[in-house]
Design a protein around this motif. Sequence first.
Motif, PDB file in Angstrom:
ATOM      1  N   PHE A  43       0.821  -1.218   0.000  1.00 34.32           N
ATOM      2  CA  PHE A  43       0.000   0.000   0.000  1.00 34.32           C
ATOM      3  C   PHE A  43       0.856   1.271   0.000  1.00 34.32           C
ATOM      4  N   ALA A  44       2.069   1.156  -0.530  1.00 40.88           N
ATOM      5  CA  ALA A  44       2.940   2.339  -0.626  1.00 40.88           C
ATOM      6  C   ALA A  44       2.670   3.121  -1.910  1.00 40.88           C
ATOM      7  N   GLY A  45       1.696   2.696  -2.673  1.00 39.50           N
ATOM      8  CA  GLY A  45       1.462   3.366  -3.964  1.00 39.50           C
ATOM      9  C   GLY A  45       1.970   2.471  -5.070  1.00 39.50           C
ATOM     10  N   GLY A  46       2.604   3.066  -6.056  1.00 41.47           N
ATOM     11  CA  GLY A  46       2.990   2.263  -7.227  1.00 41.47           C
ATOM     12  C   GLY A  46       1.961   2.520  -8.324  1.00 41.47           C
ATOM     13  N   LYS A  47       2.375   2.314  -9.535  1.00 42.04           N
ATOM     14  CA  LYS A  47       1.497   2.684 -10.660  1.00 42.04           C
ATOM     15  C   LYS A  47       0.390   1.669 -10.898  1.00 42.04           C
ATOM     16  N   ARG A  48       0.540   0.474 -10.365  1.00 39.74           N
ATOM     17  CA  ARG A  48      -0.486  -0.590 -10.514  1.00 39.74           C
ATOM     18  C   ARG A  48      -0.733  -0.933 -11.986  1.00 39.74           C
ATOM     19  N   ILE A  49       0.363  -0.935 -12.767  1.00 37.44           N
ATOM     20  CA  ILE A  49       0.259  -1.194 -14.210  1.00 37.44           C
ATOM     21  C   ILE A  49      -0.172  -2.622 -14.502  1.00 37.44           C
ATOM     22  N   ARG A  50       0.401  -3.576 -13.757  1.00 41.61           N
ATOM     23  CA  ARG A  50       0.124  -4.979 -14.076  1.00 41.61           C
ATOM     24  C   ARG A  50      -1.343  -5.336 -13.836  1.00 41.61           C
ATOM     25  N   PRO A  51      -1.933  -4.948 -12.671  1.00 39.45           N
ATOM     26  CA  PRO A  51      -3.373  -5.208 -12.527  1.00 39.45           C
ATOM     27  C   PRO A  51      -4.216  -4.472 -13.562  1.00 39.45           C
ATOM     28  N   LEU A  52      -3.803  -3.263 -13.912  1.00 41.53           N
ATOM     29  CA  LEU A  52      -4.550  -2.511 -14.937  1.00 41.53           C
ATOM     30  C   LEU A  52      -4.550  -3.284 -16.260  1.00 41.53           C
ATOM     31  N   LEU A  53      -3.385  -3.775 -16.661  1.00 46.13           N
ATOM     32  CA  LEU A  53      -3.301  -4.528 -17.922  1.00 46.13           C
ATOM     33  C   LEU A  53      -4.145  -5.794 -17.855  1.00 46.13           C
ATOM     34  N   CYS A  54      -4.130  -6.443 -16.697  1.00 47.56           N
ATOM     35  CA  CYS A  54      -4.890  -7.681 -16.527  1.00 47.56           C
ATOM     36  C   CYS A  54      -6.397  -7.404 -16.671  1.00 47.56           C
ATOM     37  N   LEU A  55      -6.882  -6.386 -15.978  1.00 43.60           N
ATOM     38  CA  LEU A  55      -8.316  -6.078 -16.043  1.00 43.60           C
ATOM     39  C   LEU A  55      -8.719  -5.631 -17.444  1.00 43.60           C
ATOM     40  N   GLU A  56      -7.858  -4.839 -18.082  1.00 43.17           N
ATOM     41  CA  GLU A  56      -8.213  -4.345 -19.422  1.00 43.17           C
ATOM     42  C   GLU A  56      -8.133  -5.460 -20.474  1.00 43.17           C
ATOM     43  N   ALA A  57      -7.221  -6.413 -20.288  1.00 39.90           N
ATOM     44  CA  ALA A  57      -7.178  -7.553 -21.216  1.00 39.90           C
ATOM     45  C   ALA A  57      -8.477  -8.348 -21.086  1.00 39.90           C
ATOM     46  N   ALA A  58      -8.928  -8.520 -19.844  1.00 35.28           N
ATOM     47  CA  ALA A  58     -10.190  -9.253 -19.628  1.00 35.28           C
ATOM     48  C   ALA A  58     -11.359  -8.511 -20.276  1.00 35.28           C
ATOM     49  N   LYS A  59     -11.379  -7.184 -20.112  1.00 41.40           N
ATOM     50  CA  LYS A  59     -12.468  -6.394 -20.701  1.00 41.40           C
ATOM     51  C   LYS A  59     -12.420  -6.456 -22.231  1.00 41.40           C
ATOM     52  N   ALA A  60     -11.194  -6.429 -22.794  1.00 43.14           N
ATOM     53  CA  ALA A  60     -11.070  -6.505 -24.259  1.00 43.14           C
ATOM     54  C   ALA A  60     -11.664  -7.819 -24.778  1.00 43.14           C
ATOM     55  N   CYS A  61     -11.601  -8.871 -23.942  1.00 44.46           N
ATOM     56  CA  CYS A  61     -12.152 -10.175 -24.354  1.00 44.46           C
ATOM     57  C   CYS A  61     -13.628 -10.309 -23.977  1.00 44.46           C
ATOM     58  N   GLY A  62     -14.217  -9.231 -23.489  1.00 48.07           N
ATOM     59  CA  GLY A  62     -15.663  -9.215 -23.261  1.00 48.07           C
ATOM     60  C   GLY A  62     -16.109  -9.578 -21.854  1.00 48.07           C
ATOM     61  N   ALA A  63     -15.169  -9.706 -20.902  1.00 49.01           N
ATOM     62  CA  ALA A  63     -15.572 -10.064 -19.526  1.00 49.01           C
ATOM     63  C   ALA A  63     -15.717  -8.817 -18.661  1.00 49.01           C
ATOM     64  N   THR A  64     -16.300  -8.988 -17.501  1.00 51.07           N
ATOM     65  CA  THR A  64     -16.342  -7.893 -16.524  1.00 51.07           C
ATOM     66  C   THR A  64     -15.014  -7.923 -15.752  1.00 51.07           C
ATOM     67  N   PRO A  65     -14.621  -6.795 -15.131  1.00 52.23           N
ATOM     68  CA  PRO A  65     -13.369  -6.803 -14.353  1.00 52.23           C
ATOM     69  C   PRO A  65     -13.389  -7.858 -13.246  1.00 52.23           C
ATOM     70  N   GLU A  66     -14.555  -8.161 -12.704  1.00 52.58           N
ATOM     71  CA  GLU A  66     -14.631  -9.117 -11.594  1.00 52.58           C
ATOM     72  C   GLU A  66     -13.997 -10.470 -11.975  1.00 52.58           C
ATOM     73  N   ALA A  67     -14.168 -10.875 -13.223  1.00 53.30           N
ATOM     74  CA  ALA A  67     -13.629 -12.183 -13.656  1.00 53.30           C
ATOM     75  C   ALA A  67     -12.119 -12.258 -13.444  1.00 53.30           C
ATOM     76  N   ALA A  68     -11.428 -11.105 -13.542  1.00 54.51           N
ATOM     77  CA  ALA A  68      -9.958 -11.107 -13.467  1.00 54.51           C
ATOM     78  C   ALA A  68      -9.422 -10.389 -12.231  1.00 54.51           C
ATOM     79  N   LEU A  69     -10.312  -9.997 -11.311  1.00 54.53           N
ATOM     80  CA  LEU A  69      -9.860  -9.138 -10.200  1.00 54.53           C
ATOM     81  C   LEU A  69      -8.904  -9.859  -9.243  1.00 54.53           C
TER      82      LEU A  69
END
Length: 296
Positions: A43-69
């Motif tokens: 919880f020190a911050g950080g850009k959180r790029i990897r989770p962002l990419l994961c959620l957006e890849a899931a969304k690009a494939c038509g899923a909700t973010p919950e599927a990849a959270l």
Amino acid sequence: MPRDIKTLILESVTLVEARLDALLPNEDISPSTLHKAMRYSIFAGGKRIRPLLCLEAAKACGATPEAALNAACALETLHTYTLIHDDLPSMDNDDLRRGRPTSHKVYGEGIAILAGDALLTEAFAMLAQSPSNERYNVGNYVRELAHQTGSKKLVGGQVLDLEGEGRELSLDELRAIHNGKTTALILASLRLGGMCANCSSEQLKSLSDFGNNLGLAFQIIDDILDITSTPEMMGKSIGKDEKVQKATYPAIVGLDQARSEARELTAAARASLNVFSAKRQENLLAISDYLLNRNY
Ligand code: GRG
């Protein structure tokens, strides 16, 4: 930063941090020092790029973010372990990370090593709580993350890095280090996002090509920022690569050529998304622009 990408990042960070808070052991659970150290670094911050990419890849494939959270949280948790261990005196010996004193400076080396170990283990526990779908199950997710972060990829990259110290490296040798240390986890983020969204093999291939190109571009920009940015912007010490005469892209090919390679890799990453509709590509394209043009 364009408003759209700012909103996208904020939405993803809010979701991921709330779920991380729910999944990680509370600080008052014994051994409290260990759980405090784990949370201190996450919880020190950080850009959180990897989770962002994961959620957006899931969304690009038509899923909700919950599927990849849960997978997204696993990626950030594992990433945080690598940062703690990378900062240790026996590795890069750094005092500053994510704008704060490093874990071993606050908790001592023993607890910092163990906090990293426990985050690595918790990451797989989080991933194991990801829902299966028609094509992929928990076994597939676990194998993917283990492959990308094990001895042949992420940890292997760190070994090549250690063994390359004090020696002039070729561009191919440097690429092998970057592919292990940096690209592997970015690749895992995109592939796991797709897999959690029941992606087709064509979509998985497209996300993999995107990840391979984006991952190397990300590390080249990181190498450039180590020369051109400030510790305040980056939240970590900079100028160190040059000080310890570490092989980097700009050191081998120069700043201009390094920038131009990052642009070319980003263009190749963008082109690989063409199996998705224009609408479904939009967010991953915006992220690739943001990563190329970032200044921290
Ligand atoms: C197994 C000891 C051990 C280490 C693993 C990956 C790795 C080897 C160490 C990580 C340290 C490092 C500098 C890796 C290069 C990748 C990179 C640029 C990490 C920083 O990622 P950001 O910029 O960091 O996403 P934030 O803090 O924003 O999450």
